[in-house]
Motif scaffolding. Structure first.
Motif, PDB file in Angstrom:
ATOM      1  N   LEU A 261      32.031  -5.383  19.822  1.00  0.00           N
ATOM      2  CA  LEU A 261      32.781  -4.384  20.580  1.00  0.00           C
ATOM      3  C   LEU A 261      33.784  -5.130  21.454  1.00  0.00           C
ATOM      4  O   LEU A 261      33.397  -5.881  22.349  1.00  0.00           O
ATOM      5  CB  LEU A 261      31.834  -3.567  21.465  1.00  0.00           C
ATOM      6  CG  LEU A 261      30.686  -2.848  20.752  1.00  0.00           C
ATOM      7  CD1 LEU A 261      29.757  -2.206  21.776  1.00  0.00           C
ATOM      8  CD2 LEU A 261      31.250  -1.787  19.816  1.00  0.00           C
ATOM      9  N   ASP A 262      35.055  -4.943  21.176  1.00  0.00           N
ATOM     10  CA  ASP A 262      36.082  -5.645  21.947  1.00  0.00           C
ATOM     11  C   ASP A 262      36.576  -4.726  23.062  1.00  0.00           C
ATOM     12  O   ASP A 262      37.280  -3.757  22.807  1.00  0.00           O
ATOM     13  CB  ASP A 262      37.236  -6.046  21.008  1.00  0.00           C
ATOM     14  CG  ASP A 262      38.106  -7.123  21.627  1.00  0.00           C
ATOM     15  OD1 ASP A 262      37.806  -7.541  22.763  1.00  0.00           O
ATOM     16  OD2 ASP A 262      39.091  -7.524  20.990  1.00  0.00           O
ATOM     17  N   GLU A 263      36.177  -5.045  24.279  1.00  0.00           N
ATOM     18  CA  GLU A 263      36.508  -4.248  25.463  1.00  0.00           C
ATOM     19  C   GLU A 263      36.286  -2.756  25.220  1.00  0.00           C
ATOM     20  O   GLU A 263      37.210  -1.956  25.269  1.00  0.00           O
ATOM     21  CB  GLU A 263      37.960  -4.516  25.886  1.00  0.00           C
ATOM     22  CG  GLU A 263      38.181  -6.003  26.124  1.00  0.00           C
ATOM     23  CD  GLU A 263      39.310  -6.296  27.104  1.00  0.00           C
ATOM     24  OE1 GLU A 263      39.930  -5.344  27.591  1.00  0.00           O
ATOM     25  OE2 GLU A 263      39.523  -7.481  27.389  1.00  0.00           O
ATOM     26  N   PRO A 264      35.025  -2.387  24.985  1.00  0.00           N
ATOM     27  CA  PRO A 264      34.751  -1.006  24.586  1.00  0.00           C
ATOM     28  C   PRO A 264      35.064   0.028  25.647  1.00  0.00           C
ATOM     29  O   PRO A 264      35.301   1.187  25.307  1.00  0.00           O
ATOM     30  CB  PRO A 264      33.245  -1.014  24.278  1.00  0.00           C
ATOM     31  CG  PRO A 264      32.704  -2.181  25.019  1.00  0.00           C
ATOM     32  CD  PRO A 264      33.800  -3.195  25.056  1.00  0.00           C
ATOM     33  N   THR A 265      35.073  -0.350  26.913  1.00  0.00           N
ATOM     34  CA  THR A 265      35.234   0.685  27.933  1.00  0.00           C
ATOM     35  C   THR A 265      36.526   0.562  28.723  1.00  0.00           C
ATOM     36  O   THR A 265      36.731   1.285  29.687  1.00  0.00           O
ATOM     37  CB  THR A 265      34.057   0.655  28.938  1.00  0.00           C
ATOM     38  OG1 THR A 265      34.058  -0.630  29.582  1.00  0.00           O
ATOM     39  CG2 THR A 265      32.731   0.868  28.238  1.00  0.00           C
ATOM     40  N   THR A 266      37.412  -0.361  28.319  1.00  0.00           N
ATOM     41  CA  THR A 266      38.665  -0.515  29.055  1.00  0.00           C
ATOM     42  C   THR A 266      39.428   0.812  29.069  1.00  0.00           C
ATOM     43  O   THR A 266      39.629   1.416  28.027  1.00  0.00           O
ATOM     44  CB  THR A 266      39.524  -1.615  28.410  1.00  0.00           C
ATOM     45  OG1 THR A 266      38.785  -2.826  28.413  1.00  0.00           O
ATOM     46  CG2 THR A 266      40.821  -1.828  29.159  1.00  0.00           C
ATOM     47  N   GLY A 267      39.810   1.239  30.252  1.00  0.00           N
ATOM     48  CA  GLY A 267      40.614   2.449  30.362  1.00  0.00           C
ATOM     49  C   GLY A 267      39.826   3.747  30.329  1.00  0.00           C
ATOM     50  O   GLY A 267      40.419   4.819  30.296  1.00  0.00           O
ATOM     51  N   LEU A 268      38.500   3.673  30.339  1.00  0.00           N
ATOM     52  CA  LEU A 268      37.711   4.912  30.325  1.00  0.00           C
ATOM     53  C   LEU A 268      37.328   5.314  31.744  1.00  0.00           C
ATOM     54  O   LEU A 268      37.168   4.465  32.617  1.00  0.00           O
ATOM     55  CB  LEU A 268      36.438   4.716  29.505  1.00  0.00           C
ATOM     56  CG  LEU A 268      36.605   4.506  28.004  1.00  0.00           C
ATOM     57  CD1 LEU A 268      35.238   4.482  27.346  1.00  0.00           C
ATOM     58  CD2 LEU A 268      37.468   5.598  27.395  1.00  0.00           C
ATOM     59  N   ASP A 269      37.146   6.625  31.957  1.00  0.00           N
ATOM     60  CA  ASP A 269      36.682   7.067  33.273  1.00  0.00           C
ATOM     61  C   ASP A 269      35.204   6.713  33.409  1.00  0.00           C
ATOM     62  O   ASP A 269      34.511   6.501  32.416  1.00  0.00           O
ATOM     63  CB  ASP A 269      36.933   8.571  33.452  1.00  0.00           C
ATOM     64  CG  ASP A 269      36.155   9.381  32.444  1.00  0.00           C
ATOM     65  OD1 ASP A 269      34.937   9.535  32.644  1.00  0.00           O
ATOM     66  OD2 ASP A 269      36.751   9.823  31.453  1.00  0.00           O
ATOM     67  N   PRO A 270      34.692   6.660  34.674  1.00  0.00           N
ATOM     68  CA  PRO A 270      33.321   6.163  34.907  1.00  0.00           C
ATOM     69  C   PRO A 270      32.269   6.944  34.126  1.00  0.00           C
ATOM     70  O   PRO A 270      31.313   6.360  33.621  1.00  0.00           O
ATOM     71  CB  PRO A 270      33.132   6.354  36.404  1.00  0.00           C
ATOM     72  CG  PRO A 270      34.492   6.332  36.962  1.00  0.00           C
ATOM     73  CD  PRO A 270      35.391   6.924  35.929  1.00  0.00           C
TER      74      PRO A 270
END
Lengths: 321, 271
Positions: A165-174
């Motif tokens: 998983l390459d930066e799976p949560t970048t840019g997601l809301d909490p």
């Protein structure tokens, strides 16, 4: 534990190198990821994390070094390795023009399922990832979080034993990020191994069983989150005084007894590095006998933030020289 | 989510190479993807719908009198010419669209899947035969509306249509090669047009070869596009298969044999 040790490593890389022009993006990276863990590859932007993942996932040839996935050579037998991995890249790796179902069915067909099996698996995954409502809409209309979930779902069609998983949560809301974390934890419970990159320390701290901190294409330090924190150095003592007038005399006392430099971090707050835990007892007794009253005492382990800044900062200084 | 354990890496059956059945199956799935995308992006059909309609009527009106004396006599020459030109141009668009498609993240996933390496390319090119079929149908339809009546009837027209579609698929490997190697879609367009214009205009598409300068004629006569147009004229008008048919087929196959491996290799070496 013994059984764990006897199993082949999910990822075993030695001296991986990738050069782009003059830039040694990856400069001799070693990684050992045992099966059944979440392994965090942590580092600032441009540290070489994605390049490492792309090489391990057969997307990029290496300019040096070797890598094995479950014992299979990545560069000699890429087609075998591809049958053991799922990859969710940093940019969307699904087709924006197609619907969620169409995407999953196509990937399922490519992975060797027949049409009926691919459709069934697509429905299962859409349900698991709570995407049924969006099943028939083109992805262009998806929110960022939905697209990420679909992206991850697409990597799980044949339940690969290793997932990148390459930066799976970048840019997601909490909220969406927490959902994704839950999903990742559940995946490990089913026996998958996860290698994820992140630039968020909190994410690595929350999720990863082990972390490799990468900067300038090299692994700076590797270990469990606790080991990394311990390596960054010292635990800090925080004192909160009841009265502002006492702060200066308390600071002197701390410096005298602990033999360190203390800092006033607020009108009533004092912080000092805690090198010798035993001397704290003496300090507390002398504070009381001197009539300096405390409102609060706390001891803080270094956060991964401090580790990160301490170690990546030191590296930058060296290069500056 | 299911909590049942996955099959561990040690217990999986692994293959090192894609066999020919898998190549076919993967390519057809990728072609299916291409068809699904057409439904969502009808603008991809502009070139193969508008160009046959506009160009056929324009060329007939402008060149008809000058070249053949009148419009009706020009049609048997023009319709095969404009057909081949339209379809070869459409195969250039295939390369440009392939480049745009490859710039998207989904191609990274295709690369990470255990599929035949040629499938994403072959599938995209295969899906585009639908576009060529539309161009063929519309050009012949326009010809019919303008008064073109092939002597041999529908079968020759149908056979020549299939030949043109196959030829276009073969030619599209050239543009796919540029698509894979170029940096941007605009770059593909630029280089491809440099190939396309000599191929289509230095041919017998619109003007009889006898009216061209002597030094140019050998090139025009050997041009695969001229051969194809000759083959179509013979097939559609008279229903006969001549040398042109076999030479154009051979030329098309040679193009595939050269450019398909080059394209796949370039595709694989790119990140």
């Amino acid at each position: 534990m013994n059984q764990e040790k006897s199993r082949v490593l999910a990822v075993e890389a030695h001296g991986l190198v990738k050069v782009f022009g003059d830039n040694r993006a990856v400069d001799g990276v070693d990684l050992s990821v045992p099966q059944g863990v979440i392994y965090g590859v942590l580092g600032p932007n441009g540290a070489g994390k994605s390049t490492v993942i792309n090489m391990l996932a057969t997307l990029l040839n290496a300019d040096g070094g070797s890598a094995k996935i479950f014992g299979h050579d990545v560069f000699a037998n890429p087609q075998v390795v591809r049958q053991l991995i799922g990859v969710t890249g940093q940019s969307a790796t699904v087709d924006e023009l197609l619907s969620a179902t169409e995407n999953l069915v196509i990937f399922g067909r490519l992975l060797g399922l027949n049409h009926a099996a691919a459709t069934k698996r697509a429905d299962e995954l859409l349900e698991e990832f709570d995407l049924q409502d969006a099943a028939r809409k083109p992805l262009g209309k998806f929110s960022g979080g939905m697209r990420r979930r679909l992206d991850l779902a697409a990597s799980l069609i044949v339940q690969p034993p290793l997932i990148f998983l390459d930066e799976p949560t970048t840019g997601l809301d909490p909220r969406t990020r927490n959902q994704l974390w839950e999903t990742i934890r559940r995946l490990v419970q089913t026996g998958s191994t996860i290698v994820l990159t992140t630039q968020y320390l909190e994410e690595a701290d929350q999720l990863a069983d082990r972390i490799a901190l990468i900067d300038h294409g090299r692994v700076i330090i590797e270990g469990t989150p606790d080991e990394l924190k311990a390596a960054a150095g010292v635990t800090t003592l925080h004192l909160g005084l009841k009265s502002e007038e006492d702060a200066d005399s308390a600071k002197e006392l701390v410096e005298k007894l602990l033999r360190v430099a203390a800092i006033k971090t607020g009108p009533t707050d004092i912080s000092a590095p805690m090198t010798d835990s035993d001397s704290i007892t003496d300090l507390l007794i002398s504070l009381r006998s001197s009539g300096l009253h405390l409102a609060e005492v706390s001891v803080q382990k270094p956060s991964l933030d401090e580790v990160f800044l301490a170690l990546t900062g030191a590296q930058n200084m060296e290069e500056g020289n | 989510m299911a909590t049942t354990q996955i099959v561990s890496a040690e217990k999986r059956q692994l293959k090192n190479h894609a066999n020919s059945a898998q190549v076919m199956s993967n390519s057809l799935t990728m072609a299916y993807r291409g068809l699904l995308k057409f439904r969502r992006t009808p603008e991809q059909f502009f070139d193969v719908t508008l160009q046959p309609i506009l160009f056929t009527s324009m060329f007939v009106v402008i060149f008809g009198g000058a070249i053949a004396g009148n419009v009706h006599n020009y049609l048997p020459t023009l319709i095969p010419g404009i057909l081949v030109q339209t379809v070869v141009t459409a195969s250039l668009v295939t390369g440009v669209q392939l480049r745009e498609d490859m710039d998207k993240g989904v191609f990274n996933r295709f690369k990470s899947l255990p599929i035949a390496r040629i499938a994403p390319l072959a599938g995209a090119l295969l899906a585009d035969t639908v576009r060529y079929a539309i161009a063929v149908t519309l050009t012949f339809g326009m010809g019919y509306l303008l008064g073109w009546r092939p002597e041999d009837g529908i079968s020759g027209v149908f056979a020549s249509g299939l030949l043109v579609i196959f030829f276009a698929w073969c030619i599209s490997w050239i543009f796919a090669f540029f698509g894979v190697t170029a940096r941007s879609a605009a770059g593909v367009q630029g280089v491809s047009i440099l190939i396309l214009f000599p191929l289509t205009f230095l041919s017998n598409a619109f003007v009889p070869v006898a009216t061209m300068p002597h030094w140019l004629r050998p090139f025009v006569n050997a041009n695969p596009v001229s051969l194809l147009i000759g083959a179509v004229r013979q097939l559609a008008s008279a229903g006969t298969i001549g040398h042109d048919f076999w030479f154009s087929l051979l030329g098309a196959l040679v193009i595939v044999l050269i450019f398909a491996p080059l394209t796949v290799r370039a595709y694989m070496s790119k990140a």
